[in-house]
Design an enzyme around this catalytic site. Structure first.
Site, PDB file in Angstrom:
ATOM      1  N   GLY A  88      -0.608   0.805  -5.049  1.00 55.01           N
ATOM      2  CA  GLY A  88      -1.921   0.226  -4.801  1.00 55.01           C
ATOM      3  C   GLY A  88      -2.934   0.803  -5.744  1.00 55.01           C
ATOM      4  O   GLY A  88      -3.112   2.018  -5.789  1.00 55.01           O
ATOM      5  N   CYS A 111       0.813  -1.210   0.000  1.00 49.94           N
ATOM      6  CA  CYS A 111       0.000   0.000   0.000  1.00 49.94           C
ATOM      7  C   CYS A 111       0.845   1.257   0.000  1.00 49.94           C
ATOM      8  O   CYS A 111       2.049   1.207   0.213  1.00 49.94           O
ATOM      9  CB  CYS A 111      -0.895   0.033   1.232  1.00 49.94           C
ATOM     10  N   ASN A 134       0.653   0.695   5.720  1.00 53.21           N
ATOM     11  CA  ASN A 134       1.385  -0.024   4.685  1.00 53.21           C
ATOM     12  C   ASN A 134       2.226  -1.075   5.397  1.00 53.21           C
ATOM     13  O   ASN A 134       3.008  -0.737   6.288  1.00 53.21           O
ATOM     14  CB  ASN A 134       2.279   0.937   3.895  1.00 53.21           C
ATOM     15  N   GLY A 135       2.065  -2.321   4.988  1.00 53.99           N
ATOM     16  CA  GLY A 135       2.795  -3.411   5.634  1.00 53.99           C
ATOM     17  C   GLY A 135       1.845  -4.567   5.896  1.00 53.99           C
ATOM     18  O   GLY A 135       0.737  -4.596   5.358  1.00 53.99           O
ATOM     19  N   TYR A 162      11.952  -3.390  -7.297  1.00 55.85           N
ATOM     20  CA  TYR A 162      10.729  -3.274  -8.083  1.00 55.85           C
ATOM     21  C   TYR A 162       9.726  -2.260  -7.549  1.00 55.85           C
ATOM     22  O   TYR A 162       9.139  -1.504  -8.312  1.00 55.85           O
ATOM     23  CB  TYR A 162      10.029  -4.639  -8.159  1.00 55.85           C
TER      24      TYR A 162
END
Ligand code: AMP
Length: 485
Positions: A42, A16, A117-118, A257
């Site tokens: 996201g 995210c 996020n995670g 990436y």
């Protein structure tokens, strides 16, 4: 009934993007722009919660930021000088609007919005315990356990409750939260996921990556440190270190990436890191006699530039990407994913005809992309097709927030490099080594006793306990089907 255990099926977990801004007259508009810059993190859904000094206002929607937050009326409704936002990446078909973050809850201390996020690796266990204590979960996200832990915490203030809750969770988190007149940012003690601090005028900004600062003209101030909690109010920024220190393990895959190449994460330019990985790749893998180095766009481009530079073979854009198609990975089924690769890329035929080429991509996950691209190059008349990958073989799943399928679906888990080369139809295939990867990051190599990064997807060495994977619980998650908003 639906299980949300991320380990028992092939459902992909979310990666995210988070964003927050404090003290700006156009907070929601800037949050929308920030989320737009973080769209690559996201694409499934996004949300913004704003606070106007007395009330909170929220808008959550499925789909892209540009489709949901370009309407002036939506932004106007999100009044206030404090706004936090979230982009969600999850590829399950069961996504419902109520899972879209920021999550919002009313506490004794007032409203509270949370963007994460995670991935929490003991969320199922905590959820079960909280369920037994009478907590009724509204979503199927791991993030909601933080909200319930806060609700059941003994101490009173938002900061104290957050600290008490986060001491109980395991896993990875970069959080941006808002309560009455306060914005809070936190990074887990290992620092696996990124979070940066910026400033625009007198306003402070938190964002997953610096590209979200650039879009609103904010200056980069610094990274939030692993294990740091910043509390931002009208009085300024207070930095707390409420957790036990842990070895730092930033996710190396962010560099390979995930992050945008124009971002600076953990003090390193993502573009430079990728280019240097390409240089290492050319140095260490056998380099065949070839005519062209061709990147698989877009993520393979910086590494291919480095590879071409080091090998002296001309770099050409032999594959053209259609930018109006989402990432291949978000397609829910293998059939559609296959089609997606063709929708996304086309051979630049006149360049390829009769040539011996080296293709450079950042990773092989299921092998779908490589298989299709090699075939496409052969159809376009390539004489030889050599594949070079700017990461080591992805042999293990990520439980810390990067969207990878379960181990059995990873090509490198099932096959040797030679078997993978035969499977994708390449004349040769090589991956950068782990040491080469670490050298590209400016280190002498990988220190096996204390690796500088989380590289579990390549090594299977998971730095943070995987409670839910190792002791699965049945948290009995049910939810109603809901119309996608
Ligand atoms: P695959 O086709 O399954 O082998 O996936 C590899 C391709 O997907 C590469 O071209 C990568 O650029 C891209 N990729 C790798 N990891 C991810 C990820 N976590 N989410 C989306 N795309 C990815």
């Amino acid at each position: 009934m639906l299980s949300t255990n991320p380990f028992d099926d092939d459902k992909l977990h979310e990666e995210c993007g988070v964003f927050g801004i404090f003290g700006h007259a156009h907070a929601a508009a800037l949050a929308a722009l920030g989320l737009h810059a973080l769209q690559h993190r996201g694409q499934e859904a996004s949300g913004i919660v704003a606070f106007d000094g007395s009330h909170f206002h929220a808008h959550h929607a499925m789909g892209l930021v540009g489709d949901n937050f370009s309407d002036e009326a939506v932004i106007r409704r999100l009044q206030g000088s404090l706004a936090v936002g979230h982009n969600r990446y999850a590829t399950t078909g069961d996504t419902v609007l109520r899972n879209v973050q920021p999550l919002f809850a009313d506490f004794e201390f007032g409203g509270f919005a949370l963007a994460h996020n995670g991935n929490l690796t003991n969320a199922m266990m905590l959820r079960q315990q909280l369920n037994r204590r009478g907590c009724l979960f509204q979503t199927t996200t791991d993030t909601e356990v933080i909200v319930h832990l806060m609700a059941t915490a003994r101490s009173g203030s938002v900061v104290d409750r957050m600290v008490e809750s986060l001491r109980q969770v395991e896993g990875t988190y970069s959080l941006v939260a808002a309560a009455k007149n306060v914005m809070i940012g936190v990074r887990d003690p290992w620092g696996v996921r990124p979070l940066v601090l910026g400033r625009v005028g007198d306003s402070l900004v938190l964002a997953s990556e610096t590209c979200a600062l650039d879009i609103i003209g904010a200056d980069f101030v610094r990274d939030i440190d692993p294990g740091e909690m910043v509390v931002i109010t009208a009085d300024g920024l207070l930095s707390l270190r409420p957790f036990n220190a842990q070895p730092h393990r930033f996710c190396i895959f962010e560099h390979i990436y995930f992050a945008r190449p124009d971002s600076l994460v953990e003090g390193t330019s993502v573009y430079e890191a990728r280019r240097r990985i390409g240089v290492e790749l050319a140095r260490e893998s056998h380099h065949p006699e070839t005519d062209l180095v061709i990147p698989v766009p877009d993520s393979g481009v910086p590494a291919a530039i480095g590879y071409a530079e080091e090998s002296g073979v001309p770099f050409e854009l032999g594959i053209i990407r259609n930018h109006y198609v989402g990432r291949t990975f978000i397609e829910p089924t293998d059939q559609i994913r296959n089609l997606g690769v063709k929708l996304k890329h086309n051979a630049n035929g006149h360049l390829i005809q009769g040539k011996r080429i080296v293709l450079v991509d950042d990773s092989i996950v299921r092998g779908t992309t490589s298989l299709k691209i090699v075939e496409m190059m052969r159809r376009a008349g390539a004489r030889e097709v050599h594949m070079r990958i700017s990461s080591p073989p992805t042999t293990h799943s990520c439980f810390y927030g990067v969207d990878t399928p379960r181990k059995e679906k990873l090509l490198a888990h099932r096959m040797s490099v030679a078997e993978m080369a035969a499977y994708i139809g390449a004349d040769s295939l090589a991956f950068v080594s782990l040491d080469g990867l670490y050298r590209a990051m400016g280190l002498p190599g990988r220190d096996p006793a204390n690796p500088a990064y989380c590289d579990a997807c390549f090594t299977g060495e998971y730095p943070i306990t995987l409670t839910d994977r190792d002791t699965p619980t049945d948290a009995n998650v049910t939810y109603l089907s809901e119309a996608h908003g």
